[in-house]
Design a protein around this motif. Structure first.
Motif, mmCIF file in Angstrom:
data_model
loop_
_atom_site.group_PDB
_atom_site.id
_atom_site.type_symbol
_atom_site.label_atom_id
_atom_site.label_comp_id
_atom_site.label_asym_id
_atom_site.label_seq_id
_atom_site.Cartn_x
_atom_site.Cartn_y
_atom_site.Cartn_z
ATOM 1 N N UNK A 40 0.396 -0.669 -5.786
ATOM 2 C CA UNK A 40 0.043 -0.229 -4.284
ATOM 3 C C UNK A 40 -1.320 -0.519 -4.115
ATOM 4 N N UNK A 41 -2.228 0.120 -4.970
ATOM 5 C CA UNK A 41 -3.674 -0.107 -4.673
ATOM 6 C C UNK A 41 -4.092 -1.681 -4.895
ATOM 7 N N UNK A 42 -3.497 -2.478 -5.462
ATOM 8 C CA UNK A 42 -4.014 -3.862 -5.786
ATOM 9 C C UNK A 42 -3.374 -4.754 -4.531
ATOM 10 N N UNK A 43 -2.253 -4.174 -4.144
ATOM 11 C CA UNK A 43 -1.498 -4.765 -2.836
ATOM 12 C C UNK A 43 -2.524 -4.589 -1.539
ATOM 13 N N UNK A 44 -2.975 -3.349 -1.571
ATOM 14 C CA UNK A 44 -3.747 -2.917 -0.338
ATOM 15 C C UNK A 44 -5.059 -3.448 -0.273
ATOM 16 N N UNK A 45 -5.807 -3.494 -1.548
ATOM 17 C CA UNK A 45 -6.970 -4.312 -1.633
ATOM 18 C C UNK A 45 -6.621 -5.927 -1.041
ATOM 19 N N UNK A 46 -5.873 -6.658 -1.833
ATOM 20 C CA UNK A 46 -5.383 -7.943 -1.446
ATOM 21 C C UNK A 46 -4.987 -8.260 0.063
ATOM 22 N N UNK A 47 -4.117 -7.411 0.460
ATOM 23 C CA UNK A 47 -3.355 -7.881 1.727
ATOM 24 C C UNK A 47 -3.728 -7.037 2.805
ATOM 25 N N UNK A 48 -4.546 -6.102 2.591
ATOM 26 C CA UNK A 48 -4.950 -5.361 3.773
ATOM 27 C C UNK A 48 -3.843 -4.955 4.839
#
Length: 231
Positions: A40-48
């Motif tokens: 989830x964290x990786x997706x949040x940083x990448x895709x905002x």
């Protein structure tokens, strides 16, 4: 709705993620999914995403720990979070709200209730200027139509210059380093050299033309600031 809002669903149970995704996609939202906090964290940083739906009980990092982590980091601090919980006891609600969760929904819930809550939170948390046009000294950026005008004349901007200008116009009078701009405008997991920021700043100034290029100011030893006040 203007451009569809992106929602990240974080829950370790696939059937629940699927049910939520179907309901939200029917209501016009774009969904992505993660089954643990790391992903989830990786997706949040990448895709905002515009919103995170976060399950309280997850193996590994619990929803509440993860929410706390998101709130501590400047890049993710403002992302709206709705907690999904099977627990109805008040203690947990209080714990969640103290962590800075925006709202709460107790399982089982109806898709309609979820969509209504989501809309209410997004309305409350959309920072001013994200949907409304911003104007500084005759330069106007309209985020919905993606147009920029200078004294009513349209300007041609590439997508990165547009995002950079939008960030600057909604965060004026503050100096940002190149690495902060990379995080805020490009997204933290994208590998881009800091020099790239200078290239796009140059393009942005060129696009703004002589009348407005003074707004994008170089701050020696730090980075850049957007300001109508001439240093």
């Amino acid at each position: 709705m203007s451009a569809s809002k992106r929602v990240l669903i974080v829950d370790d149970e696939a059937p629940i993620r699927e049910m939520i995704a179907v309901a939200l996609e029917m209501a016009g939202y774009e969904c992505s999914e993660a089954d643990n906090a790391q992903d989830a964290h990786a997706q949040i940083v990448d895709n905002k995403p515009d919103m995170v739906l976060l399950d309280w009980m997850m193996p590994g990092t619990s929803g509440i720990e993860f929410a706390r982590r998101l709130r501590k980091d400047e890049v993710t601090a403002d992302i709206p979070i709705i907690m999904l919980t099977a627990k109805t006891d008040e203690d947990n609600k209080i714990k969640g709200l103290e962590t800075g969760v925006d709202d709460y929904i107790t399982k089982p819930f109806s898709p309609r209730e979820l969509v209504a809550r989501l809309k209410a939170v997004l309305r409350r948390t959309t920072p001013k200027g994200v949907e409304e046009p911003v104007t500084v000294d005759g330069l106007t950026l309209d985020p919905v139509s993606h147009r920029v005008t200078a004294d009513s004349q349209p300007l041609e901007l590439g997508p990165t210059e547009f995002r950079l200008l939008q960030f600057f116009m909604t965060h004026p009078d503050r100096a940002y380093s190149r690495s902060q701009l990379l995080d805020m405008v490009w997204g933290g997991n994208v590998y881009v050299e800091e020099r790239t920021v200078d290239v796009h700043i140059r393009r942005l100034r060129k696009a703004l033309g002589e009348r407005h290029d003074y707004l994008v100011q170089t701050v020696r030893g730090t980075g850049y600031r957007f300001s109508a006040q001439v240093a």
